[in-house]
Write a protein that holds these residues in place. Structure first.
Motif, mmCIF file in Angstrom:
data_model
loop_
_atom_site.group_PDB
_atom_site.id
_atom_site.type_symbol
_atom_site.label_atom_id
_atom_site.label_comp_id
_atom_site.label_asym_id
_atom_site.label_seq_id
_atom_site.Cartn_x
_atom_site.Cartn_y
_atom_site.Cartn_z
ATOM 1 N N HIS A 94 0.993 -1.448 -0.155
ATOM 2 C CA HIS A 94 -0.525 -0.480 0.293
ATOM 3 C C HIS A 94 0.772 1.025 -0.077
ATOM 4 O O HIS A 94 0.278 2.636 -0.488
ATOM 5 C CB HIS A 94 -0.638 0.579 0.847
ATOM 6 C CG HIS A 94 -0.193 -0.037 2.254
ATOM 7 N ND1 HIS A 94 0.900 -1.316 2.712
ATOM 8 C CD2 HIS A 94 -0.066 1.132 3.283
ATOM 9 C CE1 HIS A 94 1.734 -0.188 4.727
ATOM 10 N NE2 HIS A 94 1.250 0.742 4.012
ATOM 11 N N LYS A 95 1.866 1.396 0.388
ATOM 12 C CA LYS A 95 2.671 1.995 0.456
ATOM 13 C C LYS A 95 2.936 3.909 -0.582
ATOM 14 O O LYS A 95 3.263 4.634 -0.705
ATOM 15 C CB LYS A 95 4.489 1.603 1.095
ATOM 16 C CG LYS A 95 4.550 1.258 2.066
ATOM 17 C CD LYS A 95 5.627 1.470 3.408
ATOM 18 C CE LYS A 95 5.418 1.507 4.724
ATOM 19 N NZ LYS A 95 5.191 -0.341 4.447
ATOM 20 N N SER A 197 4.520 7.084 7.161
ATOM 21 C CA SER A 197 3.395 6.280 8.049
ATOM 22 C C SER A 197 2.496 6.969 8.372
ATOM 23 O O SER A 197 2.474 8.171 7.751
ATOM 24 C CB SER A 197 3.487 5.244 8.719
ATOM 25 O OG SER A 197 2.321 4.507 9.223
ATOM 26 N N GLY A 239 1.033 -0.682 12.191
ATOM 27 C CA GLY A 239 2.428 -0.705 11.932
ATOM 28 C C GLY A 239 2.481 0.692 12.820
ATOM 29 O O GLY A 239 2.427 1.171 14.179
ATOM 30 N N GLY A 241 0.741 2.215 11.171
ATOM 31 C CA GLY A 241 -1.574 3.126 11.613
ATOM 32 C C GLY A 241 -2.018 3.393 10.116
ATOM 33 O O GLY A 241 -2.578 3.497 9.732
ATOM 34 N N SER A 242 -0.930 3.179 8.930
ATOM 35 C CA SER A 242 -1.372 3.762 7.582
ATOM 36 C C SER A 242 -2.224 3.155 6.213
ATOM 37 O O SER A 242 -3.298 3.390 5.919
ATOM 38 C CB SER A 242 0.015 4.362 6.454
ATOM 39 O OG SER A 242 0.408 3.714 5.992
ATOM 40 N N ASN A 243 -1.968 1.821 6.218
ATOM 41 C CA ASN A 243 -3.216 0.429 5.596
ATOM 42 C C ASN A 243 -3.884 0.358 6.452
ATOM 43 O O ASN A 243 -4.769 0.677 5.804
ATOM 44 C CB ASN A 243 -2.185 -0.665 5.456
ATOM 45 C CG ASN A 243 -2.136 -1.593 6.593
ATOM 46 O OD1 ASN A 243 -3.316 -2.215 6.291
ATOM 47 N ND2 ASN A 243 -1.260 -1.269 7.533
ATOM 48 N N SER A 380 -1.601 -6.318 2.577
ATOM 49 C CA SER A 380 -0.809 -4.723 3.483
ATOM 50 C C SER A 380 -0.015 -5.159 2.000
ATOM 51 O O SER A 380 0.260 -4.351 1.396
ATOM 52 C CB SER A 380 -0.510 -4.177 4.668
ATOM 53 O OG SER A 380 0.201 -5.364 4.820
HETATM 54 C C1 LIG Z 1 5.343 -0.888 6.299
HETATM 55 C C2 LIG Z 1 4.367 -1.621 6.302
HETATM 56 C C3 LIG Z 1 2.831 -2.069 7.291
HETATM 57 C C4 LIG Z 1 3.368 -0.963 8.364
HETATM 58 O O1 LIG Z 1 2.784 0.505 8.214
HETATM 59 P P1 LIG Z 1 1.767 0.810 8.160
HETATM 60 O O2 LIG Z 1 1.947 2.465 8.268
HETATM 61 O O3 LIG Z 1 1.084 0.535 9.924
HETATM 62 O O4 LIG Z 1 1.209 0.199 6.988
HETATM 63 C C5 LIG Z 1 2.318 -2.972 6.629
HETATM 64 N N1 LIG Z 1 2.283 -3.933 5.798
HETATM 65 C C6 LIG Z 1 3.508 -3.801 4.824
HETATM 66 C C7 LIG Z 1 3.022 -4.449 3.944
HETATM 67 C C8 LIG Z 1 4.507 -2.906 5.277
HETATM 68 O O5 LIG Z 1 5.065 -2.267 4.552
#
Ligand SMILES: *Cc1c(COP(=O)(O)O)cnc(C)c1O
Length: 391
Positions: A94-95, A197, A239, A241-243, A380
């Protein structure tokens, strides 16, 4: 036709989520971040900014990502489970959604270069990718130990044209890379700091939440099309929290939908954990007020999780708010539970998820056992990066 579109309701936030959020920053950064906040607010009101973002999500990232009915997993668990396939995005997670959004903004602001920091390298690769596409120089700060541990991603970033800058400060990991990148940003105000994130000072959580909200917007339309109704529950790994906010934002107003976040539990006990909301306390950390893992003097401590992407002692201020208001529930998922889910999903569905995403799968398996619910789990990212490791 599933519409690819960020959620406009994510634009009403002004940097605080109840008692959380804000911008706890050195005075030299105040003007820069205020300009960024104002610029973001005005661009996202413009049709041409949003349509450029959406076109790239469709034609470059490959959105909408599939919502897949995982029949074998569903049968195994005793609930009907759909997987939101962010692992199918270009660069494998998702990044990229957020990197494209922020770099579009940077270009329009007239920034001369992108700076980013990365731990495992996932955000660094997505940043280097979007910077190559949009033709802007990119510097990625990385702890010297991480540079060694993540050799493949370092090579990918360099191949994409980014400059990887190892930092020898402190513990030579992510936290020190953040300090180095921030120092550079303060000295070079024509650069654009691309945060990966849903953390940091305002306006970062607001921006990241908006760009990632495409996940929840799509998932909501897809489940309504396939099932004619909303899910009973949704799941995502947390993590920074973005996804998770990306998926959750599509369902926050739907009070019938139960919302569950899976934190990196480590061995399941404090302090060997990255489960910030489960074991942390409200504190100011890296520019924002939210929960944080702290010692008995209230000082932030390093987190511990098998998943590099979840291994962060802080957390998004909006998730802190959702926890306190009981709109969402957060649970630690241990390293071992995640490994088991990672293997199980590979065999049952032919989908090897990132070990981060496997935390969400593990939580869903645990909470949905024989419940006969309709559920969505956010995958994610893909797990190629984790295959080499002995688990
Ligand atoms: C970076 C990452 C996460 C954790 O980051 P969030 O900001 O919480 O989404 C989760 N899954 C994948 C595959 C990642 O690369």
């Amino acid at each position: 036709m599933i519409e690819v579109k960020p959620n406009p309701s994510m634009l009403v936030h002004h940097g605080s989520y109840g008692e959380y959020g804000g911008a706890y920053i050195p005075p030299v950064l105040e003007k820069q971040l205020q300009q960024l906040a104002d610029f973001f607010d005005s661009e996202t009101q413009k049709e041409d900014f949003n349509s450029e973002f959406i076109q790239l999500l469709k034609n470059y990232v490959g959105r909408p990502s599939a919502l897949f009915h995982a029949k074998n997993l569903s049968e195994h668990v005793g609930s009907k489970i759909y997987l939101k396939r962010e692992d199918l995005n270009h660069t494998g997670s998702h990044k990229i959604n957020n990197c494209i959004g922020q770099i579009l903004l940077a270009k329009r602001m007239g920034a001369r270069e992108i700076i980013a920091e990365t731990g495992a390298g996932q955000h660094g690769v997505a940043a280097a990718t979007a910077a190559a596409l949009l033709n802007i120089p990119c510097k990625v700060f990385m702890g010297a130990i991480d540079v060694e541990r993540q050799a493949l991603n370092v090579r990918r970033m360099r191949l994409l044209g980014a400059e990887v800058i190892p930092t020898e400060l402190g513990s030579k990991t992510l936290k020190d890379a953040v300090d180095a990148a921030l120092g550079y940003y303060i000295e070079n105000p024509t650069s654009f700091y691309l945060l990966g994130s849903h953390v940091g000072p305002h306006p970062y959580p607001k921006m990241v939440g908006y760009f990632q909200s495409v996940i929840g917007q799509e998932a909501r339309q897809q489940i309504l099309e396939f099932e004619g109704r909303l899910p009973d529950s949704i799941f995502a790994s947390v993590g920074g929290g973005s996804n998770a906010i990306g998926l959750f934002s599509g369902f926050l107003e739907d009070t019938s939908v139960a919302i569950h976040g899976a934190e990196g539990g480590g061995d399941g006990t404090y302090p060997n954990t990255a489960a910030t909301l489960s074991f942390g306390k409200p504190t100011v950390f890296q520019g924002t007020r939210s929960y944080c893992l702290v010692d008995d003097k209230g000082e932030p401590i390093p987190s511990k999780s098998i998943a590099a992407g979840l291994d962060y002692p802080g957390i998004s201020p909006q998730h802190a708010y959702l926890k306190d208001t009981n709109r969402a529930q957060y649970y630690p998922v241990t390293d071992q539970e995640a490994i088991d889910a990672y293997k199980l999903l590979s065999r049952l569905e032919g989908i090897t998820t990132a070990i981060e995403s496997a935390h969400a799968v593990a939580l869903a398996i645990k909470l949905l056992k024989d419940k006969n619910e309709l559920a969505i789990v956010n995958v994610s990212g893909r797990g190629d990066k984790d295959v080499e490791r002995e688990m």
